[in-house]
Motif scaffolding. Structure first.
Motif, mmCIF file in Angstrom:
data_model
loop_
_atom_site.group_PDB
_atom_site.id
_atom_site.type_symbol
_atom_site.label_atom_id
_atom_site.label_comp_id
_atom_site.label_asym_id
_atom_site.label_seq_id
_atom_site.Cartn_x
_atom_site.Cartn_y
_atom_site.Cartn_z
ATOM 1 N N LYS A 258 12.120 -5.807 -2.136
ATOM 2 C CA LYS A 258 11.517 -4.552 -2.576
ATOM 3 C C LYS A 258 11.855 -4.323 -4.042
ATOM 4 C CE LYS A 258 15.249 -1.269 -1.434
ATOM 5 N NZ LYS A 258 16.271 -1.910 -0.642
ATOM 6 N N HIS A 259 10.869 -4.095 -4.841
ATOM 7 C CA HIS A 259 11.093 -3.682 -6.216
ATOM 8 C C HIS A 259 10.477 -2.297 -6.338
ATOM 9 C CE1 HIS A 259 12.641 -7.580 -7.097
ATOM 10 N NE2 HIS A 259 11.509 -8.172 -6.809
ATOM 11 N N LEU A 260 11.204 -1.313 -5.807
ATOM 12 C CA LEU A 260 10.696 0.046 -5.789
ATOM 13 C C LEU A 260 10.747 0.644 -7.185
ATOM 14 C CD1 LEU A 260 12.450 1.430 -2.573
ATOM 15 C CD2 LEU A 260 10.119 0.568 -2.787
ATOM 16 N N THR A 261 9.840 1.576 -7.428
ATOM 17 C CA THR A 261 9.923 2.330 -8.664
ATOM 18 C C THR A 261 11.212 3.147 -8.644
ATOM 19 O OG1 THR A 261 8.766 4.244 -7.730
ATOM 20 C CG2 THR A 261 7.404 2.515 -8.747
ATOM 21 N N VAL A 262 11.600 3.657 -9.784
ATOM 22 C CA VAL A 262 12.831 4.445 -9.871
ATOM 23 C C VAL A 262 12.791 5.627 -8.917
ATOM 24 C CG1 VAL A 262 14.265 5.837 -11.392
ATOM 25 C CG2 VAL A 262 13.213 3.748 -12.252
ATOM 26 N N ILE A 263 11.666 6.342 -8.909
ATOM 27 C CA ILE A 263 11.595 7.546 -8.071
ATOM 28 C C ILE A 263 11.508 7.184 -6.584
ATOM 29 C CG2 ILE A 263 10.658 9.071 -9.843
ATOM 30 C CD1 ILE A 263 7.886 8.557 -8.738
ATOM 31 N N ALA A 264 10.818 6.085 -6.241
ATOM 32 C CA ALA A 264 10.756 5.667 -4.844
ATOM 33 C C ALA A 264 12.136 5.233 -4.361
ATOM 34 C CB ALA A 264 9.746 4.542 -4.661
ATOM 35 N N GLU A 265 12.866 4.522 -5.211
ATOM 36 C CA GLU A 265 14.225 4.094 -4.870
ATOM 37 C C GLU A 265 15.139 5.301 -4.672
ATOM 38 O OE1 GLU A 265 17.384 1.569 -4.029
ATOM 39 O OE2 GLU A 265 15.299 0.981 -4.382
ATOM 40 N N GLU B 185 0.821 -1.207 0.000
ATOM 41 C CA GLU B 185 0.000 0.000 0.000
ATOM 42 C C GLU B 185 0.857 1.259 0.000
ATOM 43 O OE1 GLU B 185 -3.530 0.001 2.622
ATOM 44 O OE2 GLU B 185 -2.973 -2.066 3.088
ATOM 45 N N VAL B 186 2.099 1.142 0.483
ATOM 46 C CA VAL B 186 3.059 2.244 0.413
ATOM 47 C C VAL B 186 4.339 1.708 -0.206
ATOM 48 C CG1 VAL B 186 2.078 3.439 2.425
ATOM 49 C CG2 VAL B 186 3.981 1.821 2.738
ATOM 50 N N ASP B 187 5.152 2.607 -0.765
ATOM 51 C CA ASP B 187 6.425 2.174 -1.347
ATOM 52 C C ASP B 187 7.397 1.732 -0.255
ATOM 53 O OD1 ASP B 187 5.947 2.670 -4.186
ATOM 54 O OD2 ASP B 187 5.812 4.776 -3.610
ATOM 55 N N PHE B 188 7.509 2.554 0.788
ATOM 56 C CA PHE B 188 8.321 2.211 1.957
ATOM 57 C C PHE B 188 7.804 3.054 3.116
ATOM 58 C CE2 PHE B 188 10.632 5.623 -0.210
ATOM 59 C CZ PHE B 188 10.915 6.513 0.822
ATOM 60 N N ALA B 189 8.362 2.858 4.304
ATOM 61 C CA ALA B 189 7.860 3.585 5.467
ATOM 62 C C ALA B 189 9.012 4.040 6.349
ATOM 63 C CB ALA B 189 6.891 2.719 6.268
#
Length: 299
Positions: free
Chosen positions: A277-284, A139-143
């Motif tokens: 975690k496979h974060l999006t580019v911007i989240a990473e 539900e969130v990219d990370f916390a």
């Protein structure tokens, strides 16, 4: 093919077609059809029924292992070309417990956005346990939370140090004391945060180290946010322990804080992600930026 690989890894991580379908906003049959299409492209069976759930075939285990590696490599590729305005836009959804979410992250996100003006944010705030669950369910990219969650599916990375202090209203009988001891507080009305918060966990652990527990105190109110604690203390209901990050102008707001002798109330804030975690580019990129700001110095 990359989308099918992502979907396959999610199904394996969640162990549920239904959960993945709900998160993606599609039907469960649609997820099943895409997994079937992935199997057809590879020419092997990836999953087989086991009881009410499923398990990976030997080929599925091999494909899953390589899928994770290839998704990581793709993320690395996108990071290397991520400096272009074409790539660095979109939305990052961050979960946070109350102190980092209300008092720390806004300034850091403003600085990060100065680097990438096209990026937008969504910030969800709740207790640490709730945010850990949101990370698990994608539900969130990370916390950013006030407790460690190192499990089979979650990993925590230290970010900043926090310190809790005892807080009184300015007219409380103990507010003029030069120093206080833990035993002095036991008979006075006390306000605490709710179960599940990193704040509550840190306080209980500190009490345990001192040979005490919550049952030794006169707890009159349990609340769900830092601001609620501050307002309750200010109104005279009782004293509490709060993060110094939330007390920078405490005395001006009718609050007085002081340390308790021989009672160490330090804790950390942590960046929390899924192990796979496979974060999006911007989240990473945002995660990396926050990691670069980590400090041993409390504020």
């Amino acid at each position: 093919m990359l989308d099918l690989m992502r979907l396959f890894s999610q199904v394996v991580e969640e162990q549920s077609f239904t959960v993945v379908a709900r998160k993606l906003g599609i039907s469960q049959p649609a997820v099943s059809n895409q997994i079937r299409a992935f199997e057809e492209k590879l020419g092997v069976k990836l999953l087989y029924r086991k009881g009410k759930g499923f398990a990976l075939t030997s080929e599925g285990e091999t494909v899953y292992r390589h899928t994770l590696q290839m998704l990581d490599e793709w993320s690395e590729l996108m990071r290397e070309i991520g400096g272009s305005e074409r790539v660095m836009n979109g939305k990052v959804h961050i979960g946070a417990s109350h102190i980092p979410g209300e008092y720390l992250l806004p300034a850091y996100l403003a600085s990060f956005r100065n680097l990438y003006p096209e990026i937008k944010f969504k910030l969800s705030i709740g207790d640490s346990l709730e945010m850990a669950e949101k990370v698990l369910t994608h539900e969130v990219d990370f916390a950013v939370v006030g407790a460690v969650f190192d499990t089979e599916k979650l990993t925590s990375d230290f970010w900043l140090k926090d310190e809790l202090a005892c807080v009184f209203s300015s007219d409380h009988v103990l507010s003029l004391s030069q120093s206080i001891e833990l035993n002095q507080l036991k008979d006075y009305p006390m306000i605490i945060r709710e179960s599940g918060s990193g704040h509550r966990r840190a306080f209980e652990e500190a009490l345990m180290r001192s040979g005490s527990d919550l049952n030794d105190f006169n707890i009159v109110l349990e609340v769900g946010s830092t601001e609620a604690v501050k307002n309750a203390v200010r109104s005279g209901i009782g004293y509490s322990f709060l993060s110094k990050h939330a007390l920078e102008s405490g005395e001006k707001q009718g609050l007085v804080w002081m340390n308790v002798q021989n009672f160490n109330l330090e804790r950390g804030f942590y960046l929390l992600t899924r192990r796979t975690k496979h974060l999006t580019v911007i989240a990473e990129e945002c995660y990396r930026y926050l990691t670069s700001q980590k400090s041993e110095v409390g504020g």
